[in-house]
Scaffold this motif. Sequence first.
Motif, PDB file in Angstrom:
ATOM      1  N   VAL A 218     -25.518  44.536  -0.984  1.00 52.52           N
ATOM      2  CA  VAL A 218     -26.299  45.146  -0.308  1.00 52.52           C
ATOM      3  C   VAL A 218     -26.951  45.859   0.845  1.00 52.52           C
ATOM      4  O   VAL A 218     -27.344  46.676   0.348  1.00 52.52           O
ATOM      5  CB  VAL A 218     -27.421  42.871  -0.666  1.00 52.52           C
ATOM      6  N   LEU A 219     -26.319  45.247   1.836  1.00 50.36           N
ATOM      7  CA  LEU A 219     -25.760  46.064   2.510  1.00 50.36           C
ATOM      8  C   LEU A 219     -25.671  47.518   2.745  1.00 50.36           C
ATOM      9  O   LEU A 219     -26.315  48.110   3.232  1.00 50.36           O
ATOM     10  CB  LEU A 219     -25.592  45.565   4.260  1.00 50.36           C
ATOM     11  N   LEU A 220     -25.114  48.079   1.780  1.00 49.20           N
ATOM     12  CA  LEU A 220     -24.214  48.862   2.198  1.00 49.20           C
ATOM     13  C   LEU A 220     -25.165  49.574   0.829  1.00 49.20           C
ATOM     14  O   LEU A 220     -25.289  51.173   1.020  1.00 49.20           O
ATOM     15  CB  LEU A 220     -23.178  49.184   1.333  1.00 49.20           C
ATOM     16  N   SER A 221     -25.521  49.474   0.331  1.00 48.66           N
ATOM     17  CA  SER A 221     -26.430  49.890  -0.883  1.00 48.66           C
ATOM     18  C   SER A 221     -27.884  50.269  -0.024  1.00 48.66           C
ATOM     19  O   SER A 221     -28.220  51.796  -0.237  1.00 48.66           O
ATOM     20  CB  SER A 221     -26.967  49.188  -1.918  1.00 48.66           C
ATOM     21  N   ALA A 222     -28.349  49.695   1.147  1.00 43.01           N
ATOM     22  CA  ALA A 222     -29.616  49.994   1.904  1.00 43.01           C
ATOM     23  C   ALA A 222     -28.948  51.025   3.128  1.00 43.01           C
ATOM     24  O   ALA A 222     -29.684  51.890   2.820  1.00 43.01           O
ATOM     25  CB  ALA A 222     -30.187  48.720   2.384  1.00 43.01           C
ATOM     26  N   ALA A 223     -27.888  51.319   3.287  1.00 42.24           N
ATOM     27  CA  ALA A 223     -27.738  51.957   4.099  1.00 42.24           C
ATOM     28  C   ALA A 223     -26.840  53.348   3.144  1.00 42.24           C
ATOM     29  O   ALA A 223     -27.854  54.686   4.062  1.00 42.24           O
ATOM     30  CB  ALA A 223     -26.296  51.641   4.865  1.00 42.24           C
ATOM     31  N   LEU A 224     -26.667  53.266   2.129  1.00 42.64           N
ATOM     32  CA  LEU A 224     -26.875  54.886   1.129  1.00 42.64           C
ATOM     33  C   LEU A 224     -28.127  55.263   0.859  1.00 42.64           C
ATOM     34  O   LEU A 224     -28.099  56.274   1.002  1.00 42.64           O
ATOM     35  CB  LEU A 224     -25.957  54.367   0.245  1.00 42.64           C
ATOM     36  N   ARG A 225     -29.010  54.417   0.874  1.00 43.39           N
ATOM     37  CA  ARG A 225     -30.680  54.904   0.184  1.00 43.39           C
ATOM     38  C   ARG A 225     -30.713  55.659   2.145  1.00 43.39           C
ATOM     39  O   ARG A 225     -31.605  56.455   1.918  1.00 43.39           O
ATOM     40  CB  ARG A 225     -30.733  54.139  -0.237  1.00 43.39           C
ATOM     41  N   GLY A 226     -30.432  55.186   3.196  1.00 38.41           N
ATOM     42  CA  GLY A 226     -31.133  55.456   4.004  1.00 38.41           C
ATOM     43  C   GLY A 226     -30.282  56.921   4.663  1.00 38.41           C
ATOM     44  O   GLY A 226     -30.802  57.635   6.100  1.00 38.41           O
ATOM     45  N   ILE A 227     -29.109  57.432   3.666  1.00 37.61           N
ATOM     46  CA  ILE A 227     -28.828  58.938   4.544  1.00 37.61           C
ATOM     47  C   ILE A 227     -29.572  60.085   3.715  1.00 37.61           C
ATOM     48  O   ILE A 227     -30.168  60.643   2.828  1.00 37.61           O
ATOM     49  CB  ILE A 227     -27.268  59.227   3.645  1.00 37.61           C
ATOM     50  N   PRO A 228     -30.329  61.004   4.683  1.00 39.30           N
ATOM     51  CA  PRO A 228     -31.325  61.892   4.814  1.00 39.30           C
ATOM     52  C   PRO A 228     -30.286  63.063   3.369  1.00 39.30           C
ATOM     53  O   PRO A 228     -29.306  63.238   3.465  1.00 39.30           O
ATOM     54  CB  PRO A 228     -31.299  62.553   5.778  1.00 39.30           C
ATOM     55  N   GLU A 229     -31.093  63.754   2.852  1.00 38.96           N
ATOM     56  CA  GLU A 229     -30.726  64.075   1.328  1.00 38.96           C
ATOM     57  C   GLU A 229     -30.416  65.221   1.881  1.00 38.96           C
ATOM     58  O   GLU A 229     -29.814  65.862   0.608  1.00 38.96           O
ATOM     59  CB  GLU A 229     -32.217  64.110   0.562  1.00 38.96           C
ATOM     60  N   GLU A 230     -31.318  65.658   3.360  1.00 30.84           N
ATOM     61  CA  GLU A 230     -30.921  67.663   3.629  1.00 30.84           C
ATOM     62  C   GLU A 230     -29.347  67.282   3.624  1.00 30.84           C
ATOM     63  O   GLU A 230     -29.063  68.478   2.924  1.00 30.84           O
ATOM     64  CB  GLU A 230     -31.644  67.065   4.726  1.00 30.84           C
ATOM     65  N   THR A 231     -28.726  66.210   3.836  1.00 28.63           N
ATOM     66  CA  THR A 231     -26.977  66.835   4.159  1.00 28.63           C
ATOM     67  C   THR A 231     -26.572  66.980   2.919  1.00 28.63           C
ATOM     68  O   THR A 231     -25.519  67.045   2.852  1.00 28.63           O
ATOM     69  CB  THR A 231     -26.858  64.684   4.544  1.00 28.63           C
ATOM     70  N   ILE A 232     -27.151  66.022   1.673  1.00 30.73           N
ATOM     71  CA  ILE A 232     -26.290  65.824   0.260  1.00 30.73           C
ATOM     72  C   ILE A 232     -26.145  67.406  -0.403  1.00 30.73           C
ATOM     73  O   ILE A 232     -25.764  68.083  -1.218  1.00 30.73           O
ATOM     74  CB  ILE A 232     -27.106  64.575  -0.319  1.00 30.73           C
ATOM     75  N   GLU A 233     -27.950  67.712  -0.017  1.00 30.81           N
ATOM     76  CA  GLU A 233     -28.384  68.977  -0.406  1.00 30.81           C
ATOM     77  C   GLU A 233     -27.828  70.394  -0.124  1.00 30.81           C
ATOM     78  O   GLU A 233     -26.825  71.230  -0.868  1.00 30.81           O
ATOM     79  CB  GLU A 233     -29.894  69.127  -0.565  1.00 30.81           C
ATOM     80  N   ALA A 234     -27.602  70.224   1.630  1.00 26.41           N
ATOM     81  CA  ALA A 234     -26.493  71.181   2.046  1.00 26.41           C
ATOM     82  C   ALA A 234     -25.300  71.048   1.154  1.00 26.41           C
ATOM     83  O   ALA A 234     -24.949  72.150   1.169  1.00 26.41           O
ATOM     84  CB  ALA A 234     -26.169  70.757   3.553  1.00 26.41           C
ATOM     85  N   ALA A 235     -24.226  69.797   1.252  1.00 26.99           N
ATOM     86  CA  ALA A 235     -22.968  69.392   0.859  1.00 26.99           C
ATOM     87  C   ALA A 235     -22.718  70.517  -1.209  1.00 26.99           C
ATOM     88  O   ALA A 235     -22.065  70.991  -1.030  1.00 26.99           O
ATOM     89  CB  ALA A 235     -22.945  68.205   0.680  1.00 26.99           C
TER      90      ALA A 235
END
Length: 336
Positions: A218-235
């Motif tokens: 639960v905690l890690l899922s919330a943290a993962l969803r809080g990651i900015p999409e921009e960083t993932i799109e850039a990767a």
Amino acid sequence: MEQLLYALVTIVIGVAGAVGYFYGSNLLLDWIFPSNIDDAAQASQNIHRANSIRPWLFLGPALVSLTIYLVYPFFSSVAYSLYDRSGTNFVGLANYRWMFFDGEFRQSIYNNMLWLIVVPAASTLFGLIIAALTDRIWWGNIAKSLIFMPMAISFVGASVIWKFVYDYRDVGAEQIGILNAIVVALGGEPQIWITLPFWNNFFLMVILIWIQTGFAMVLLSAALRGIPEETIEAAVIDGANPWQIFMKIKVPQIWGTIAVVWTTITILVLKVFDIVLAMTNGQWQTQVLANLMFDWMFRGGGDFGRGASIAVVIMIMVVPIMIWNIRNARREMEGR
């Protein structure tokens, strides 16, 4: 039905008492420091005083409870650890000297170290993997609910469930334990799993991992969803594959949450008691510190000195991790 009625009455009385306390205490505070008076300067001063006192009305019950149930037991345990089994004759550090030369205590320390190595790591790892995978499937929320469900079960209840998993029947008899049924179906011999030295510790750890994986997820899922999409799109644009995105982009950004989850489960492991008591009662080399403390303090005539000294050791092990956990969580919040 009678127990259910008692529980309902207790809840009603507790809630009514809390509402009555907060309403009555605020009413009394406003009466002592009235703001609806003709003297504007005095009214302003009264408002300032009331606002300074009001937070303590809310914190008061919690502070009193912490003092009674945490602060006082802490000093009481330290004091008892310096006395003999009756708690009347001062023996100094004799209980601590006994402890470090006692074979059962050393076995408990060894088992606790095994729990500390395996349970937080496995729970956090499984929670992270499940959190990452369930975010990619349409029925992910259903899967998360099922995995989180063991958190609603008490440790004793979970132990009873897993006793059926590890249940043993004589060779030739029908095996009702899932594990032995699988072993027999594959042509093996049924085993009394919780009596196998060394390995039985891992069979007990599985129960706590089963429970705590949902918490970590639960905690890690919330943290993962809080990651900015921009960083993932850039990767993705830079050509990173899913594994690289997960390990080099996502994990570093949620490392603070991973550490908090890890240390929270670590604190729980240091105090593990219910599972060992319900499954083996510390027999077959599965003894842990909390269960050993319970044995010395409440069984065999009761030795408050030795029981309290073991409690102090547990406390010394827990406090540094707790302080680090709080500081890390505070640092993470300030960073945001």
